[in-house]
Write an enzyme that holds these catalytic residues in place. Structure first.
Site, PDB file in Angstrom:
ATOM      1  N   THR A   1     -11.558   4.744   7.103  1.00  0.00           N
ATOM      2  CA  THR A   1     -11.770   5.521   8.186  1.00  0.00           C
ATOM      3  C   THR A   1     -11.111   7.067   7.696  1.00  0.00           C
ATOM      4  OG1 THR A   1      -9.732   5.017   9.079  1.00  0.00           O
ATOM      5  CG2 THR A   1     -11.930   3.911  10.140  1.00  0.00           C
TER       6      THR A   1
ATOM      7  N   ARG B   1      -7.627   2.080  13.822  1.00  0.00           N
ATOM      8  CA  ARG B   1      -8.493   0.950  13.677  1.00  0.00           C
ATOM      9  C   ARG B   1      -8.412  -0.240  14.698  1.00  0.00           C
ATOM     10  NH1 ARG B   1     -11.679  -1.338   9.350  1.00  0.00           N
ATOM     11  NH2 ARG B   1     -11.693   0.137   8.025  1.00  0.00           N
TER      12      ARG B   1
ATOM     13  N   GLU C   1       0.719  -1.142   0.031  1.00  0.00           N
ATOM     14  CA  GLU C   1      -0.037  -0.090  -0.010  1.00  0.00           C
ATOM     15  C   GLU C   1       0.821   1.217   0.077  1.00  0.00           C
ATOM     16  OE1 GLU C   1      -3.189   0.071   2.898  1.00  0.00           O
ATOM     17  OE2 GLU C   1      -3.513   1.964   2.425  1.00  0.00           O
TER      18      GLU C   1
ATOM     19  N   GLU D   1     -10.539  -8.213   4.231  1.00  0.00           N
ATOM     20  CA  GLU D   1      -9.694  -8.590   5.399  1.00  0.00           C
ATOM     21  C   GLU D   1     -10.594  -9.408   6.465  1.00  0.00           C
ATOM     22  OE1 GLU D   1      -9.977  -4.311   5.220  1.00  0.00           O
ATOM     23  OE2 GLU D   1      -7.945  -4.353   6.187  1.00  0.00           O
TER      24      GLU D   1
ATOM     25  N   ALA E   1      -8.372  -1.670   2.651  1.00  0.00           N
ATOM     26  CA  ALA E   1      -9.537  -1.876   3.519  1.00  0.00           C
ATOM     27  C   ALA E   1     -10.600  -2.595   3.196  1.00  0.00           C
ATOM     28  CB  ALA E   1      -9.917  -0.125   3.641  1.00  0.00           C
TER      29      ALA E   1
END
Lengths: 488, 774
Positions: free
Chosen positions: B453, B321, B243, B724, B522
């Protein structure tokens, strides 16, 4: 005087390759990817542990051609003389369709990112050729040397179970070409010594065992490379200069296994895979350990002689071999000597081996009647892992119930494979009971002061070593205390 | 944009195979290292620090430059723009260290050479003189040194914690250490830069976030974004490890390519990849939980210390998270949770599947266990007693109401289908009669919030072209790392037009096709890109209907999309024919689609909002056997029921669940990261870092999707994200191992195993139990 040729020749898929200028440290994977632009085989780790580079190497064994899965990343091109290298690019089904192995993997959703997939396909292909209807255990064993990070393996196992429904090995196109391949390989294996390059770039491929002995005696500075499962990493990980190199993996005389009523003699070039049936027949107590040595590809490459000769403190075979009272046969030129295996390991990185001398064979006495023997390997991951510790136990309990003989050897507990002499001494003459076992545990600390490293702490090593003696005792009493993975 | 999901024709919700499957198995799927290199391609290799924290006194490159094949050396001085690739834009992550190094393995320079081998050999020839500094290896040492943070911490609070604790007849207090994890994508990091005219550069990058790589390269080269094109056809695995961590490699390749005006490729070896790039954060969670005599939680107060490493990277959102999942599926009447993203002299930790959520949930399961063992009850009973309600007791610590709770149904069904109760009795019986081998069984739930988020990330674009022959060209902003995103979005497009899947050509992801994309992360890939692609299709379809209505002189309402084309009144026009006639009538056959997730908002300052569009649920039952003499164990059986809404592709989703579980099991069992006393990571290759094998897959592995589940929200096809959440199903393995350990002392003490639960941790747990029981 043997005749000498100056080219390394082998078959790559359908083509004959002739190399007159090749570095001893050139790996098959780099050569495939960079020189031949065959980029189906991938580099995942360059240490023979992930299997993304798996190819098959066919070699003559007697009059047969045997195909082994190997990791191309640590296989040297110089060691391929007289073989047939089969890469994923060579797999094909009828009329250009996918090969049955490939189709099964596709249909069972066995690939996600796909990077490991060519390696899995080659491992499954090797399995299917020799065992078209494999058990789940056989599939898992064939895939021990292949890592996948996406699928969780379940769909690959399902594919492995389904392949024969897509086609049988009898119809395999590569099988059909084998007679022709065998003839071509036989023509290459013409009994000549191969020599390529000079100085540190020199590669010697001896014509025979005697030729090897004389060449090595004359060139004691040369590096002996059999399976390259250790030396391969010196190159790929540490970029060490290894030449001049004598490749010996092809020597059929070093692949002999001699059995008689009292002992089994393994010549140094016998691979773990080749030894397995003989080990299981003569030393069934070692079968479990044997199947937990590395992965399939490494078991196909690595040799018994290499596992001993390199002197590693964490090799899997020395502890049980020492416990069994193995004799090591060393040879320099025409001079041979025999020593106890345990005496070979002098200190970390130091063995009783003279310049120009090599490990020719190892003899394992069969276990005398009435003795009990077991070997336990402990590793963080059950399979394809290096021992945190490996303990081998052998006792003779006489009719009076007392210990008449005890030989205990460990790997991973000291700088060399080592006997637990204080523990042995404390056991001998005592009643063979849990009380005795408990009473002698303190002696482990006299024999071993293990280290803490990434595989285990010193504390764990010592405690587990002691507990393995308990396990051994319980097993001699017939208790089922061994963890088993039950697969359908 | 909050349209209803498309009507299904034929292609959605079917077991369509991965689009690259045949290419994977034949070795023809092209990864970046497989691409044909232009003549003159150079190769870069990084020189890494060999100190955990030190001033750089000097570096002598003379031996490097003199080595065969070396073209040059790149250091911080060669960077025309900023020497920074920090994704948090805190400017705390240099490409090449300047003045000091902050972890063992930090890049200092790059060697550029004619071959990779030459560059790699030369990279080890630099003579670096260091002056050592004190260094912080881990969470505990960082806390002891004052707790320097790399980014702002978060606090979530709801209810009166002090009053809750005061009223609680019982307390669970302690700490759990949760280990990190290396991604171990099979394809390591790689970037391949090809210079163009003017400022242009094209980079093939193994990244989950092409737009960020574009930004970073532009920042490093001091050029505009429009000069940088990032292409990603596929990755050999990502899992969050690509990422942000690909930024540096792309930047180095681009720097070299522009400096020498030659193509440049960089690929670290596995050891350098594992030492120089970030991993899953390890955490120490300190907790104080008040509960009553029935096991109901009254108040939770916990601090989540995380090893962030030397820079911020994504440690802010990751630790956020962790707090967002401090509840897992449980209702806390009063709660206060705080994060500590701690500065340490280790590689900067980063995104990894679950993104902090798994660590937050692991801690929640720890105190559930503490409560259960303290009360002498089956932990499942305590779990059920604390589940969120459906209508009451359903507000999270971040003040979002859980409105789609299906955990009760998931757990009840799994408990029945796995025969949990009878098997638990059998396990108890086994343990009563076996001294050395012990068994354990556990059922754990998962509830996972879906959305970035960082609210602005919840947007996506797509570009769909229909050609005159009816063939379709599909681009979107999501990247393919094996998870099946490409095939799912292609299914959406094929379905929207009613054409066969092979009509849709899936194009490599490119910043030149779809701009300003979000990371494929995500779990959001198909939610976002599927909707964006569908939007593009709907635009084209609307034009085609208008065109057809006019051409055939019917009302638009009499045009109906069916499999194969458009029914226009009683006439069926095949799709290709429709496309051809639309072209001749000058109808635009291309559209850019867009989507943004509705109904989400988040105020980090107050810790309140509605950050998640919806939740995904699941549960698993694991049964294990341990050897109390060695600590070795086997995972004997696993049953999973997982909620993916109405699955877009059940075969792909099952693959995510199976793969996620095994990856999670690896994280929690055998995957141990070990640093030595000098700060060097010693587990940096598969020989020392042990991910699961085929023979670690449970012999009985029953994986089912909750087929009844339909997303309450109008997501694409009413599906739910799947990337996930299944990873956390593996928590039941830890709890089962814990039960087996606890059996040694007749279940009177909570096992309190830290993770990963290696054989060593099991044996030491057994020893603790023996000590406690005497």
């Amino acid at each position: 005087m043997v005749e000498v040729a100056n080219a390394i020749r082998f078959l790559l898929n359908g083509d004959e390759v002739m190399l007159t200028d090749v570095s001893p440290d050139l790996t098959l994977l780099d050569w495939l990817r960079l020189n031949r632009r065959l980029r189906g085989s991938k580099e995942g780790c360059a240490e023979g542990d992930c299997g993304a580079c798996t190819v098959l190497v066919g070699r003559l064994m007697g009059d047969e051609i045997i195909y082994d899965s190997v990791t191309a990343c640590i296989r040297f091109v110089g060691s391929l003389h007289g073989t047939h290298v089969v890469t994923v690019e060579h797999l094909r089904g009828e009329n250009g369709a996918l090969h049955p192995v490939q189709q099964a993997v596709v249909d069972h959703h066995g690939s996600q990112c796909g990077f490991c997939t060519p390696g899995f396909v080659m491992s499954l292909y090797g399995l299917w050729m020799r065992d078209p209807d494999p058990s789940r255990t056989a599939i898992e064993k064939a895939l021990q040397g292949n890592l996948c990070r996406c699928t969780g393996y379940a769909p690959i196992i399902r594919a492995g179970q389904a392949i024969s429904g897509y086609g049988r090995p009898e119809a395999d196109l590569l099988r059909a070409e084998r007679i022709a391949v065998k003839d071509r390989i036989k023509a290459i294996n013409d009994g000549r010594r191969i020599e390529v390059g000079a100085g540190e770039q020199r590669i010697i491929i001896p014509a025979s065992l005697d030729d090897f002995a004389s060449v090595y005696e004359a060139n004691p500075e040369a590096r002996i490379v059999a399976g390259s499962t250790d030396v391969g990493l010196w190159v790929t990980k540490f970029m060490r200069q290894i030449g001049p190199v004598i490749f010996i993996g092809h020597l059929q005389e070093l692949k002999r296994i001699a059995e008689n009523d009292s002992e089994v003699r393994f010549y140094a070039g016998v691979s773990y895979s080749e030894a397995l049936p003989v080990i299981e027949a003569n030393f069934p107590q070692l079968g479990e350990l044997w199947n937990r040595i590395a992965g399939e590809q490494i078991r196909n490459m690595g040799t018994i002689g290499g596992n001993i000769a390199n002197g590693s403190p964490i090799g899997d075979t020395p502890p049980p071999f020492i416990a069994l009272g193995a004799k090591l046969h060393l040879r320099r030129g025409e001079h041979r000597r025999e020593i106890k295996l345990e005496d070979y390991f002098l200190a970390y990185g130091k063995q009783d081996r003279q310049p120009g001398e090599f490990v020719e064979s190892v003899t394992l006495p069969l276990l005398p009647a009435g003795e009990t023997f077991a070997t336990y390997k402990i590793s963080k991951r059950r399979e394809e892992d290096i021992s945190a510790l490996c303990g081998a136990f052998r006792v003779f309990v006489n009719d009076a119930g007392t210990v008449g003989m005890a030989r205990i050897a460990f790997g991973g507990m000291a700088a060399t494979p080592k006997r637990a002499r204080a523990v042995e001494a404390a056991l001998i003459g005592k009643n063979w009971s849990m009380d005795t076992v408990e009473a002698v545990l303190g002696h482990f600390a006299e024999d071993f002061q293990p280290i803490t490293d990434m595989r285990a702490s010193a504390e764990y090593r010592l405690l587990a070593a002691q507990n393995l003696l308990k396990r051994f005792y319980l097993e001699t009493q017939g208790a089922g205390v061994r963890l088993k993975r039950e697969v359908a | 944009m909050n349209k209803q999901s498309p009507i299904t024709l034929t292609t959605l919700h079917t077991n369509t195979r991965h689009d690259s499957g045949p290419k994977h198995v034949t070795g023809t799927a092209e990864y970046i290292d497989d691409m044909i290199e232009p003549v003159g391609t150079m190769h870069a290799y990084l020189g890494l620090s060999t100190r955990a924290h030190a001033e750089i006194v000097s570096i002598d490159f003379s031996a490097v430059k003199a080595a065969p094949g070396v073209i040059g050396v790149l250091t911080a001085e060669d960077i025309p723009g900023e020497n920074d690739v920090s994704p948090s834009h805190k400017h705390d992550e240099p490409i090449f260290a300047e003045g000091k190094v902050q972890f063992w393995g930090q890049p200092l320079f790059a060697v550029i050479a004619e071959t990779r081998d030459a560059a790699r050999r030369a990279a080890h020839l630099a003579a670096v003189d260091y002056r050592d500094l004190d260094w912080l290896p881990d969470v505990r040492s960082a806390q002891a040194a004052g707790g320097k943070l790399v980014t702002e911490p978060l606090k979530l609070e709801r209810g009166d914690v002090a009053a809750g604790m005061a009223s609680a007849p019982r307390r669970a207090q302690g700490a759990i250490t949760i280990g990190g994890q290396d991604h171990f994508y099979l394809e390591g990091h790689i970037a391949f830069a090809i210079p163009g005219e003017d400022e242009d550069v094209v980079i093939h990058s193994s990244t989950q976030h092409p737009s960020e790589v574009q930004l970073m390269v532009a920042q490093v080269l001091a050029i505009r974004h429009n000069a940088v094109t990032i292409n990603v056809r596929r990755m050999g695995g990502g899992f969050g490890g690509k990422e942000t961590q690909g930024n540096l490699f792309a930047a180095v390749a681009a720097l070299a390519a522009k400096k020498w005006n030659r193509a440049c490729k960089i690929r670290p070896d596995r050891d350098d990849d594992m030492q120089a790039t970030g991993k899953r954060h390890d955490f120490v969670v300190e907790y104080d939980v008040g509960y009553d005599d029935t096991g109901r939680i009254l108040a939770v107060d916990a601090v989540y210390g995380a090893r962030a490493g030397f820079s911020s990277d994504l440690s802010g959102p990751v630790t956020d998270r962790a707090l967002f999942h401090a509840d897992n599926a449980y209702w806390y009447p009063a709660v206060r949770v705080r994060s500590e993203p701690l500065y340490t002299n280790t590689v900067s930790n980063t995104a990894f599947r679950g993104f902090g959520g798994p660590q937050g949930m692991m801690a929640a399961e720890r105190w559930i266990e503490d409560i259960a063992y303290a009360l002498g009850k089956d932990p499942l009973e305590i779990r059920k007693a604390n589940f969120y309600g459906t209508d009451i007791d359903n507000v999270t610590p971040y003040h979002q109401t859980v409105s789609d709770n299906v955990i009760h149904r998931v757990v009840d069904e799994l408990e029945a289908s796995s025969d949990y109760q009878a098997r638990r009795r059998a396990v108890l019986d086994f343990n009563a009669t076996n001294a050395v081998l012990k068994k354990g069984i556990a059922l754990t739930p998962v509830k996972f919030g879906i959305s970035f988020t960082a609210t602005w990330y919840n947007q996506a674009g797509a570009l769909v072209h229909v050609y005159k022959d009816g063939s379709i060209h599909l681009s979107h902003g999501g990247t393919e790392m094996g998870q099946g995103l490409y095939i799912k979005v292609a299914q959406v497009v094929a379905d929207a037009f009613g054409v066969n899947l092979d009509t849709v050509k899936i194009m490599a992801t490119s910043t030149g096709k779809v701009p300003n994309t979000s990371a494929t992360a995500a779990s959001s890939g198909s939610d976002l890109n599927g909707m964006a692609a569908w939007d593009a299709c709907e635009q084209i379809k609307a034009r085609l209907v208008a065109h057809a209505a006019k051409l055939y002189d019917v009302d638009a309402v009499d045009c109906r999309w069916v499999t194969g084309g458009l029914d226009i009144g009683k006439k069926h026009v095949p799709f290709a024919e429709l496309a051809a006639s639309a072209y001749l009538n000058r109808v635009q056959l291309s559209a850019a689609g867009f989507y943004k997730t509705p109904n989400i908002h988040w105020d980090r300052a107050t810790g309140k909002g509605h950050p998640f569009y919806y939740f995904a649920y699941g549960a698993s039952v694991s049964e294990v056997t341990i050897d109390t003499l060695s600590g070795e164990y086997t995972v004997d059986r696993v049953d999973i029921l997982h909620d993916v809404g109405k699955s877009l592709n059940p075969a792909i989703d099952i693959g995510q669940v199976e793969g996620g579980f095994i990856q999670g099991m690896g994280w929690l069992t055998t995957e141990e990261l070990v640093w030595d006393g000098k700060g060097q990571l010693r587990t940096h290759a598969p020989s020392t870092y042990k991910i699961p094998l085929a023979s670690d897959v449970p012999p009985v592995f029953n994986v089912r999707l909750a087929e009844w589940s339909v997303n309450k929200e109008p997501t694409i096809g009413r599906s739910k994200a799947v990337g996930e959440p299944p990873l956390m199903l593996a928590m039941s393995v830890v709890e089962a191992l814990g039960m087996a350990v606890a059996s040694v002392a007749d279940y009177r003490h909570a096992p309190q195993l830290d993770t990963p639960v290696t054989p060593e941790r099991v044996l030491m747990g057994v020893e603790r139990m023996k000590g406690a029981s005497t």
